[in-house]
Each structure stands twice: as C-alpha cells, then as structure tokens.
Scaffold this motif. Structure first.
Motif, PDB file in Angstrom:
ATOM      1  N   ILE A 228      -8.032  32.577 -39.093  1.00  0.00           N
ATOM      2  CA  ILE A 228      -8.398  33.948 -38.708  1.00  0.00           C
ATOM      3  C   ILE A 228      -7.303  34.552 -37.830  1.00  0.00           C
ATOM      4  N   ILE A 229      -6.867  33.810 -36.849  1.00  0.00           N
ATOM      5  CA  ILE A 229      -5.851  34.324 -35.917  1.00  0.00           C
ATOM      6  C   ILE A 229      -4.513  34.552 -36.617  1.00  0.00           C
ATOM      7  N   ALA A 230      -4.156  33.652 -37.517  1.00  0.00           N
ATOM      8  CA  ALA A 230      -2.860  33.753 -38.204  1.00  0.00           C
ATOM      9  C   ALA A 230      -2.801  34.895 -39.211  1.00  0.00           C
ATOM     10  N   ALA A 231      -3.911  35.587 -39.431  1.00  0.00           N
ATOM     11  CA  ALA A 231      -3.884  36.750 -40.321  1.00  0.00           C
ATOM     12  C   ALA A 231      -3.062  37.889 -39.713  1.00  0.00           C
ATOM     13  N   HIS A 232      -2.912  37.871 -38.399  1.00  0.00           N
ATOM     14  CA  HIS A 232      -2.110  38.903 -37.740  1.00  0.00           C
ATOM     15  C   HIS A 232      -0.633  38.583 -37.905  1.00  0.00           C
ATOM     16  N   PRO A 233       0.176  39.602 -38.131  1.00  0.00           N
ATOM     17  CA  PRO A 233       1.620  39.360 -38.311  1.00  0.00           C
ATOM     18  C   PRO A 233       2.279  38.951 -36.999  1.00  0.00           C
ATOM     19  N   ARG A 234       3.354  38.211 -37.124  1.00  0.00           N
ATOM     20  CA  ARG A 234       4.150  37.866 -35.941  1.00  0.00           C
ATOM     21  C   ARG A 234       4.726  39.150 -35.348  1.00  0.00           C
ATOM     22  N   LEU A 235       4.794  39.178 -34.045  1.00  0.00           N
ATOM     23  CA  LEU A 235       5.393  40.342 -33.392  1.00  0.00           C
ATOM     24  C   LEU A 235       6.860  40.445 -33.762  1.00  0.00           C
ATOM     25  N   GLY A 236       7.259  41.643 -34.148  1.00  0.00           N
ATOM     26  CA  GLY A 236       8.648  41.881 -34.491  1.00  0.00           C
ATOM     27  C   GLY A 236       9.046  41.431 -35.877  1.00  0.00           C
TER      28      GLY A 236
ATOM     29  N   SER B  60      17.033  45.708 -29.636  1.00  0.00           N
ATOM     30  CA  SER B  60      18.421  45.298 -29.803  1.00  0.00           C
ATOM     31  C   SER B  60      18.441  43.949 -30.512  1.00  0.00           C
ATOM     32  N   ALA B  61      19.620  43.557 -30.970  1.00  0.00           N
ATOM     33  CA  ALA B  61      19.745  42.261 -31.646  1.00  0.00           C
ATOM     34  C   ALA B  61      19.310  41.134 -30.709  1.00  0.00           C
ATOM     35  N   ARG B  62      19.657  41.231 -29.439  1.00  0.00           N
ATOM     36  CA  ARG B  62      19.282  40.190 -28.464  1.00  0.00           C
ATOM     37  C   ARG B  62      17.764  40.145 -28.271  1.00  0.00           C
ATOM     38  N   GLU B  63      17.130  41.317 -28.149  1.00  0.00           N
ATOM     39  CA  GLU B  63      15.673  41.358 -27.985  1.00  0.00           C
ATOM     40  C   GLU B  63      14.967  40.819 -29.223  1.00  0.00           C
ATOM     41  N   THR B  64      15.490  41.144 -30.379  1.00  0.00           N
ATOM     42  CA  THR B  64      14.915  40.631 -31.627  1.00  0.00           C
ATOM     43  C   THR B  64      15.005  39.115 -31.652  1.00  0.00           C
ATOM     44  N   GLU B  65      16.142  38.588 -31.234  1.00  0.00           N
ATOM     45  CA  GLU B  65      16.341  37.137 -31.179  1.00  0.00           C
ATOM     46  C   GLU B  65      15.385  36.504 -30.162  1.00  0.00           C
TER      47      GLU B  65
ATOM     48  N   PHE C   5      -2.617  43.321 -28.023  1.00  0.00           N
ATOM     49  CA  PHE C   5      -2.694  44.757 -28.251  1.00  0.00           C
ATOM     50  C   PHE C   5      -1.339  45.343 -27.885  1.00  0.00           C
ATOM     51  N   VAL C   6      -0.588  45.811 -28.877  1.00  0.00           N
ATOM     52  CA  VAL C   6       0.793  46.254 -28.685  1.00  0.00           C
ATOM     53  C   VAL C   6       0.896  47.743 -28.388  1.00  0.00           C
ATOM     54  N   ALA C   7       0.133  48.557 -29.066  1.00  0.00           N
ATOM     55  CA  ALA C   7       0.317  50.008 -29.056  1.00  0.00           C
ATOM     56  C   ALA C   7       0.558  50.570 -27.655  1.00  0.00           C
ATOM     57  N   GLY C   8       1.729  51.210 -27.498  1.00  0.00           N
ATOM     58  CA  GLY C   8       2.069  51.877 -26.266  1.00  0.00           C
ATOM     59  C   GLY C   8       2.593  50.985 -25.150  1.00  0.00           C
ATOM     60  N   ARG C   9       2.731  49.692 -25.409  1.00  0.00           N
ATOM     61  CA  ARG C   9       3.217  48.779 -24.369  1.00  0.00           C
ATOM     62  C   ARG C   9       4.677  48.447 -24.637  1.00  0.00           C
ATOM     63  N   PRO C  10       5.512  48.475 -23.601  1.00  0.00           N
ATOM     64  CA  PRO C  10       6.933  48.168 -23.801  1.00  0.00           C
ATOM     65  C   PRO C  10       7.148  46.696 -24.178  1.00  0.00           C
ATOM     66  N   ARG C  11       8.238  46.455 -24.905  1.00  0.00           N
ATOM     67  CA  ARG C  11       8.596  45.085 -25.320  1.00  0.00           C
ATOM     68  C   ARG C  11       8.643  44.128 -24.142  1.00  0.00           C
ATOM     69  N   SER C  12       9.219  44.580 -23.053  1.00  0.00           N
ATOM     70  CA  SER C  12       9.378  43.690 -21.895  1.00  0.00           C
ATOM     71  C   SER C  12       8.027  43.196 -21.380  1.00  0.00           C
ATOM     72  N   VAL C  13       7.036  44.055 -21.348  1.00  0.00           N
ATOM     73  CA  VAL C  13       5.697  43.678 -20.885  1.00  0.00           C
ATOM     74  C   VAL C  13       5.075  42.686 -21.865  1.00  0.00           C
ATOM     75  N   ILE C  14       5.238  42.941 -23.140  1.00  0.00           N
ATOM     76  CA  ILE C  14       4.679  42.050 -24.167  1.00  0.00           C
ATOM     77  C   ILE C  14       5.357  40.685 -24.102  1.00  0.00           C
TER      78      ILE C  14
END
Length: 171
Positions: free
Chosen positions: A69-77, A97-102, A123-132
């Motif tokens: 059930i949990i793995a039905a969600h896509p990996r972030l990024g 950026s390439a570094r953030e993607t890595e 819950f991603v919507a509206g949250r910056p990458r750094s916080v996530i």
C-alpha cells in the motif's frame, strides 16, 4: 459528485476515484472498499474512515499488505510518476539542481534500506525541498519502522484530503 453518492457507484468507478485520491494499489482498494460502502456525508468523513481502517491494519505490524500500500506512492523526485496529481504535487522537486536531485535520490535509497519494503511518503504540496529532505533525514535517523508505517498512512490520507479540496466539483 457528492461523497454521499460514492457508496452507490459500481466498484470500478469507486476504485478509479480512490486511485485518484490515494494512488492506485489493488491491495489498498481491496482493503478499504468494504468500509466505504456506508454512505458518508462528506469526502472528509470518508477519508477519515479510511484513515481509521488503515490504522487498524497497523495493529498487525507484520501484515504483508502494508508495504504494498505504501509503495504505491511514487518516490520523491522520481522522473517517471504515473499519477498526474503526484506529478503536479512534486513539480517543485523536478526543478532541483543536479546536486539536490542526487541528494534526494540518495535519501530515497537510504530510506528504503532503513525501512525495507516502504517508501517515503509525505505531504509535499507547498513545502520547500529543504524542509522535505530534513524531514526525511529525521525519520531515517529515528529508525522506527512502526512509526513510519503510521506516518505514511497518515500522509496518504492528508494528501487525499488535499486532493479532494483541490478537485472540488471535478470529483
């Protein structure tokens, strides 16, 4: 469509709608559809009923359906995301950026090593990458798989609530 009409829909239409709100997982659908057959007064009520039912599943920690059930969600990024709603929600992660993607790929891998069979759901919507990414690091450091299962199920329901709000009359 009103939430009160959901229980009277044919099963394929119920599955399609729940897959839109929660991501498609036949294991999830088979598990939650029985509790969706009583009419709900609102989408929020129906989603909270599903949340309660998912929490019941957690009472059996080794239930083999949980990771599926949990793995039905896509990996972030992830570059390939099947769900249009997930694509939109993760759009800000695609501009990294390439570094953030890595870093995000490394965190996904570390998370999945720490919690075999699970996928990081937040819950991603509206949250910056750094916080996530900070949240991901904190959850990895705790190494509490039972808390992760609970957190993932809650995040799935929070995402569904946000999707309902965003879809409005389009449901």
């Amino acid at each position: 469509m009103a939430a009160s009409e959901f229980s009277s829909l044919p099963r394929p239409e119920q599955e399609k709608l729940l897959s839109l709100l929660f991501e498609h997982s036949q294991v999830f659908l088979d598990y939650v559809l029985p509790v969706c057959q009583e009419p709900a007064q609102s989408w929020e009520e129906l989603i909270e009923r599903i949340r309660g039912h998912l929490r019941t599943m957690l009472k059996t920690p080794d239930d083999e359906r949980i990771p599926g059930i949990i793995a039905a969600h896509p990996r972030l990024g992830a570059k390939k995301v099947d769900s249009a709603l997930s694509q939109a929600e993760q759009a800000s992660l695609q501009t990294a950026s390439a570094r953030e993607t890595e870093q995000l790929a490394e965190l996904n891998a570390e998370y999945e090593r720490t919690f075999p069979g699970l996928r990081y759901v937040v819950f991603v919507a509206g949250r910056p990458r750094s916080v996530i990414m900070d949240d991901m690091r904190e959850r990895i450091a705790k190494k509490d798989i039972e808390a992760e299962k609970r957190t993932a199920f809650d995040a799935m329901c929070d995402i569904a609530l946000d999707r309902v709000a965003g879809l409005g009359d389009k449901i």
